[in-house]
Design an enzyme around this catalytic site. Structure first.
Site, PDB file in Angstrom:
ATOM      1  N   PRO A   1      16.776 -22.823  41.878  1.00  0.00           N
ATOM      2  CA  PRO A   1      16.345 -22.221  43.058  1.00  0.00           C
ATOM      3  C   PRO A   1      16.890 -22.854  44.432  1.00  0.00           C
ATOM      4  O   PRO A   1      16.423 -22.242  45.465  1.00  0.00           O
ATOM      5  CB  PRO A   1      14.914 -22.963  42.899  1.00  0.00           C
ATOM      6  CG  PRO A   1      14.775 -23.613  41.449  1.00  0.00           C
ATOM      7  CD  PRO A   1      16.201 -23.837  41.207  1.00  0.00           C
TER       8      PRO A   1
ATOM      9  N   GLU B   1      14.118 -30.443  34.383  1.00  0.00           N
ATOM     10  CA  GLU B   1      13.907 -30.647  35.924  1.00  0.00           C
ATOM     11  C   GLU B   1      15.133 -30.246  36.645  1.00  0.00           C
ATOM     12  O   GLU B   1      15.427 -30.196  37.907  1.00  0.00           O
ATOM     13  CB  GLU B   1      13.677 -32.218  36.292  1.00  0.00           C
ATOM     14  CG  GLU B   1      12.429 -32.856  36.034  1.00  0.00           C
ATOM     15  CD  GLU B   1      11.158 -32.014  36.826  1.00  0.00           C
ATOM     16  OE1 GLU B   1      11.456 -31.594  37.777  1.00  0.00           O
ATOM     17  OE2 GLU B   1      10.318 -31.557  35.996  1.00  0.00           O
TER      18      GLU B   1
ATOM     19  N   ARG C   1      26.034  -3.179  36.055  1.00  0.00           N
ATOM     20  CA  ARG C   1      25.984  -1.625  36.165  1.00  0.00           C
ATOM     21  C   ARG C   1      26.840  -1.278  37.471  1.00  0.00           C
ATOM     22  O   ARG C   1      26.988  -0.003  37.628  1.00  0.00           O
ATOM     23  CB  ARG C   1      24.652  -1.294  36.597  1.00  0.00           C
ATOM     24  CG  ARG C   1      23.935  -1.979  37.891  1.00  0.00           C
ATOM     25  CD  ARG C   1      22.381  -2.046  37.700  1.00  0.00           C
ATOM     26  NE  ARG C   1      21.935  -0.646  37.472  1.00  0.00           N
ATOM     27  CZ  ARG C   1      21.938   0.574  38.772  1.00  0.00           C
ATOM     28  NH1 ARG C   1      22.112  -0.087  39.782  1.00  0.00           N
ATOM     29  NH2 ARG C   1      21.290   1.575  38.420  1.00  0.00           N
TER      30      ARG C   1
ATOM     31  N   ASP D   1      21.504   4.077  45.338  1.00  0.00           N
ATOM     32  CA  ASP D   1      20.668   2.926  44.973  1.00  0.00           C
ATOM     33  C   ASP D   1      20.090   2.122  46.306  1.00  0.00           C
ATOM     34  O   ASP D   1      20.985   1.953  47.228  1.00  0.00           O
ATOM     35  CB  ASP D   1      21.116   1.998  44.050  1.00  0.00           C
ATOM     36  CG  ASP D   1      20.993   2.446  42.686  1.00  0.00           C
ATOM     37  OD1 ASP D   1      20.471   3.397  42.168  1.00  0.00           O
ATOM     38  OD2 ASP D   1      21.504   1.791  41.702  1.00  0.00           O
TER      39      ASP D   1
HETATM   40  N1  SAM Z   1      13.493 -29.022  39.857  1.00  0.00           N
HETATM   41  C1  SAM Z   1      14.138 -27.891  39.739  1.00  0.00           C
HETATM   42  C2  SAM Z   1      13.999 -27.571  41.440  1.00  0.00           C
HETATM   43  O1  SAM Z   1      12.537 -27.786  41.858  1.00  0.00           O
HETATM   44  O2  SAM Z   1      14.654 -27.056  42.164  1.00  0.00           O
HETATM   45  C3  SAM Z   1      13.551 -26.641  39.076  1.00  0.00           C
HETATM   46  C4  SAM Z   1      14.041 -26.738  37.790  1.00  0.00           C
HETATM   47  S1  SAM Z   1      13.543 -25.381  37.064  1.00  0.00           S
HETATM   48  C5  SAM Z   1      12.090 -25.842  36.280  1.00  0.00           C
HETATM   49  C6  SAM Z   1      14.744 -25.313  35.541  1.00  0.00           C
HETATM   50  C7  SAM Z   1      15.875 -24.459  35.613  1.00  0.00           C
HETATM   51  O3  SAM Z   1      15.507 -23.282  35.955  1.00  0.00           O
HETATM   52  C8  SAM Z   1      16.655 -24.494  36.955  1.00  0.00           C
HETATM   53  O4  SAM Z   1      17.747 -25.695  36.553  1.00  0.00           O
HETATM   54  C9  SAM Z   1      17.356 -23.410  37.000  1.00  0.00           C
HETATM   55  O5  SAM Z   1      18.521 -23.272  36.057  1.00  0.00           O
HETATM   56  C10 SAM Z   1      16.324 -22.310  36.591  1.00  0.00           C
HETATM   57  N2  SAM Z   1      15.758 -21.873  37.554  1.00  0.00           N
HETATM   58  C11 SAM Z   1      14.388 -21.847  38.103  1.00  0.00           C
HETATM   59  N3  SAM Z   1      14.096 -21.324  39.054  1.00  0.00           N
HETATM   60  C12 SAM Z   1      14.870 -20.418  39.542  1.00  0.00           C
HETATM   61  C13 SAM Z   1      15.506 -19.521  40.382  1.00  0.00           C
HETATM   62  N4  SAM Z   1      14.541 -19.217  41.491  1.00  0.00           N
HETATM   63  N5  SAM Z   1      16.632 -19.113  40.499  1.00  0.00           N
HETATM   64  C14 SAM Z   1      17.582 -19.498  39.890  1.00  0.00           C
HETATM   65  N6  SAM Z   1      17.594 -20.250  38.769  1.00  0.00           N
HETATM   66  C15 SAM Z   1      16.294 -20.872  38.585  1.00  0.00           C
END
Ligand code: SAM
Length: 247
Positions: A93, A120, A157, A172
């Site tokens: 994220p 996490e 795609r 698109d």
């Molecule tokens: N503690 C992290 C934070 O707050 O940034 C979130 C961890 S999340 C529960 C677990 C995993 O989900 C991340 O390591 C990532 O690989 C994936 N993930 C969750 N949300 C994401 C998003 N919006 N974009 C990309 N990957 C995401």
């Protein structure tokens, strides 16, 4: 193009990757996707891939070593086959927001490795192997699997030959910086709603102009921010003027 996905839930990928355009792209040999179970790269007897966070706090953290070993395995296999340098994408994220531009950029690469985090997140030291940190939006998902699927789908795609002509990506949304025009199919009248007359006219130039005007109209209404970034032609400016006069 080749994509290696590193995950602790390989089963999540089998349906989405084998259907529709992604399935066809693989059958045609345009795309190869390999799914690797990160647990296979754990050196522990019980295939452990996570541990408690240093410093305390809630949840578990994905260990660096199994992910590094899986990444290096994917990179080594690719290096042996030759080709341009690979991109190693960490789903997080905290990354740059995935976009059509990024999908175009990825589609021009020969090889991607996508790391799916969980819990996490991933031990920060894995960053030394990562070239791109990518988010699919400002929300937190349970794992990186859905983001990886989004990236693979949007990228695949765009590979030459992945879409049939009738599915061309060039009209698109976002391709040219604005939203797509509205689409209609049979029947001509549905629940009293008629298809715009111009689409039945057979006049290709009128249809082209109408579609462009509709695309600009929707962009102005729903995503005006896009118009600040796009290069408009003289015709676009004129059509936008008409849209504003019409409303
Ligand atoms: N503690 C992290 C934070 O707050 O940034 C979130 C961890 S999340 C529960 C677990 C995993 O989900 C991340 O390591 C990532 O690989 C994936 N993930 C969750 N949300 C994401 C998003 N919006 N974009 C990309 N990957 C995401």
């Amino acid at each position: 193009m080749e994509i290696d996905i590193l995950t602790i839930f390989p089963g999540m990928f089998y349906g989405p990757l084998s259907e529709s355009i992604l399935g066809r792209a693989q059958e045609k040999g345009i795309l190869t996707v390999r799914i690797h179970d990160i647990r296979d790269f754990s050196t522990s007897k019980h295939r452990v891939v996570d541990d408690y966070p240093f410093g305390g706090g809630p949840g578990m953290v994905m260990k660096a070593e199994p992910i590094a070993a899986a990444t290096e395995h994917a990179l080594a296999a690719r290096r042996a086959a030759g080709g341009a340098p690979s991109r190693v994408v960490m789903t997080t994220p905290a990354g740059a927001t995935f976009s059509q531009e990024m999908a175009k950029e990825f589609a021009s690469c020969d090889h991607l490795v996508i790391i799916c985090g969980h819990y996490e997140g991933v031990d920060e030291r894995v960053s030394s192997l990562v070239t791109d940190r990518v988010s699919v939006g400002d929300y937190v998902l349970t794992g990186g699997e859905l983001p990886a699927m989004v990236m693979v789908d949007a990228t695949a795609r765009l590979l030459p030959g992945a879409l049939g002509d009738e599915e061309s990506a060039s009209s698109d949304s976002f391709w040219n910086g604005i939203l797509d025009y509205p689409h209609y199919t049979r029947p001509r009248i549905w629940r009293g709603l008629e298809v715009p007359e111009v689409l039945l006219s057979g006049d290709h130039e009128r249809i082209r102009i109408w579609r462009r005007k509709q695309a600009l109209k929707r962009t102005l209404k729903w995503r005006p921010d896009l118009l600040d970034q796009v290069e408009l032609t003289g015709e676009d400016v004129e059509l936008l003027k008409q849209v504003m006069e019409d409303s």
